[in-house]
Design a protein around this motif. Structure first.
Motif, PDB file in Angstrom:
ATOM      1  N   ALA A  55       0.815  -1.218   0.000  1.00  0.00           N
ATOM      2  CA  ALA A  55       0.000   0.000   0.000  1.00  0.00           C
ATOM      3  C   ALA A  55       0.846   1.264   0.000  1.00  0.00           C
ATOM      4  O   ALA A  55       0.365   2.343  -0.334  1.00  0.00           O
ATOM      5  N   LYS A  56       2.105   1.138   0.398  1.00  0.00           N
ATOM      6  CA  LYS A  56       3.017   2.280   0.365  1.00  0.00           C
ATOM      7  C   LYS A  56       4.447   1.758   0.315  1.00  0.00           C
ATOM      8  O   LYS A  56       4.699   0.565   0.522  1.00  0.00           O
ATOM      9  N   THR A  57       5.373   2.643   0.035  1.00  0.00           N
ATOM     10  CA  THR A  57       6.785   2.267   0.010  1.00  0.00           C
ATOM     11  C   THR A  57       7.207   1.774   1.386  1.00  0.00           C
ATOM     12  O   THR A  57       6.914   2.407   2.403  1.00  0.00           O
ATOM     13  N   ASP A  58       7.905   0.631   1.418  1.00  0.00           N
ATOM     14  CA  ASP A  58       8.254   0.043   2.713  1.00  0.00           C
ATOM     15  C   ASP A  58       9.451  -0.888   2.549  1.00  0.00           C
ATOM     16  O   ASP A  58       9.785  -1.314   1.439  1.00  0.00           O
ATOM     17  N   LYS A  59      10.099  -1.194   3.677  1.00  0.00           N
ATOM     18  CA  LYS A  59      11.156  -2.201   3.708  1.00  0.00           C
ATOM     19  C   LYS A  59      10.478  -3.570   3.778  1.00  0.00           C
ATOM     20  O   LYS A  59       9.661  -3.831   4.673  1.00  0.00           O
ATOM     21  N   THR A 101       6.888  -1.582   8.624  1.00  0.00           N
ATOM     22  CA  THR A 101       5.779  -0.909   9.294  1.00  0.00           C
ATOM     23  C   THR A 101       4.868  -1.865  10.047  1.00  0.00           C
ATOM     24  O   THR A 101       3.876  -1.445  10.633  1.00  0.00           O
ATOM     25  N   GLY A 102       5.183  -3.184  10.020  1.00  0.00           N
ATOM     26  CA  GLY A 102       4.463  -4.112  10.887  1.00  0.00           C
ATOM     27  C   GLY A 102       3.559  -5.118  10.213  1.00  0.00           C
ATOM     28  O   GLY A 102       2.975  -5.984  10.897  1.00  0.00           O
ATOM     29  N   TYR A 103       3.416  -5.070   8.906  1.00  0.00           N
ATOM     30  CA  TYR A 103       2.579  -6.064   8.231  1.00  0.00           C
ATOM     31  C   TYR A 103       3.295  -7.411   8.220  1.00  0.00           C
ATOM     32  O   TYR A 103       4.492  -7.500   7.965  1.00  0.00           O
ATOM     33  N   ARG A 104       2.534  -8.475   8.483  1.00  0.00           N
ATOM     34  CA  ARG A 104       3.096  -9.829   8.463  1.00  0.00           C
ATOM     35  C   ARG A 104       2.008 -10.800   8.015  1.00  0.00           C
ATOM     36  O   ARG A 104       0.898 -10.791   8.549  1.00  0.00           O
TER      37      ARG A 104
END
Length: 276
Positions: free
Chosen positions: A212-216, A264-267
């Motif tokens: 949904a957005k730029t992330d590691k 950001t915490g998604y898993r």
């Protein structure tokens, strides 16, 4: 200050050719923006002379480069396309503040660029992110975004920090879209990890996930005992859909799991079956 030489050994051309240089003074500088002036000192007359009207500026930060783009919508009323450039700071330690990117092109399909400049407040070393504002360009009569398919428009980019031009880059823009649609490339509203296909498989399968957005992002394969078998992705990625091809040629038949995690915490994890 630094001492300059005309000895042919100090990035100065040939010895005694009137070109002066130094081969070591920049290498020890930290990542930062600098000003440089050129002053001569005549020791016989005890006078100093500045050879530049004003100090020149250079940087050891970055560089900032344009690595990709998102299409943010086609404006049919004006035959105009919105894009959001994705930029990267390739530096090792320094954050770069107040980034501005100005684009231009000589492609005859583009009538004019109505919004040539877009910016971003700052980008940390090693980071990739999308500019907060859009560039908008208008197609010439008879052209529309589909005209770029297989023949991208090349845009040149001037990249500024604190209103100073430090870097240049270019990007090829190819837009595959139905011009009647509101958006040419949709950003997912949520993070998602899809079921691999085919499943069961031997030995190759595809894994698709949405950001949904730029992330590691880290995408990892585990066995049924929770042991990490292989890391497929471990980097910062831009918003959108991503696809990875996984080859399980080195694995025996059985059940495995693939897991997607973000900074950001998604898993999320899903099961896949290797069947040989």
């Amino acid at each position: 200050s630094t001492e300059l030489f005309d000895d042919g050994l100090s990035n100065d051309g040939q010895a005694n050719d009137g070109i002066w240089g130094s081969d070591s003074w920049i290498s020890d500088f930290p990542e930062d923006h600098f000003k440089v002036n050129l002053i001569t000192h005549d020791f016989d007359e005890n006078t100093r002379h500045s050879l530049l009207w004003e100090p020149e500026r250079f940087t050891t930060k970055g560089p900032i480069s344009v690595v990709d783009f998102d299409t943010a919508g086609y404006i049919s009323k004006f035959n105009a396309q919105r894009i959001n450039l994705i930029v990267q700071n390739s530096g090792l330690s320094a954050k770069i503040q107040y980034i501005k990117v100005k684009i231009s092109t000589k492609d005859p399909r583009i009538d004019h660029i109505s919004t040539p400049t877009a910016g971003f407040p700052g980008l940390a070393a090693g980071a990739i992110d999308t500019l907060e504002s859009s560039h908008i360009f208008n197609f010439a009569s008879g052209y529309h975004p589909d005209s770029t398919i297989g023949n991208p428009v090349k845009f040149n980019a001037e990249i500024y920090s604190n209103n100073r031009l430090f870097w240049t880059d270019s990007i090829d823009v190819e837009i595959i879209t139905d011009i009647s649609s509101k958006h040419t490339r949709r950003i997912p509203r949520r993070f998602a990890l899809e079921q691999n296909y085919p499943n069961p498989f031997n030995p190759v399968t595809k894994i698709i996930y949405q950001l949904a957005k730029t992330d590691k992002v880290k995408l990892t394969i585990f066995d049924t005992r929770g042991r990490e078998i292989q890391t497929l992705v471990n980097k910062r990625q831009t918003a959108g859909q991503h696809e990875i091809t996984f080859n399980a040629e080195h694995l025996s038949s059985g059940v495995y799991f693939y897991q997607l995690t973000t900074k950001t915490g998604y898993r999320e994890a899903r099961k896949m079956i290797v069947l040989k």
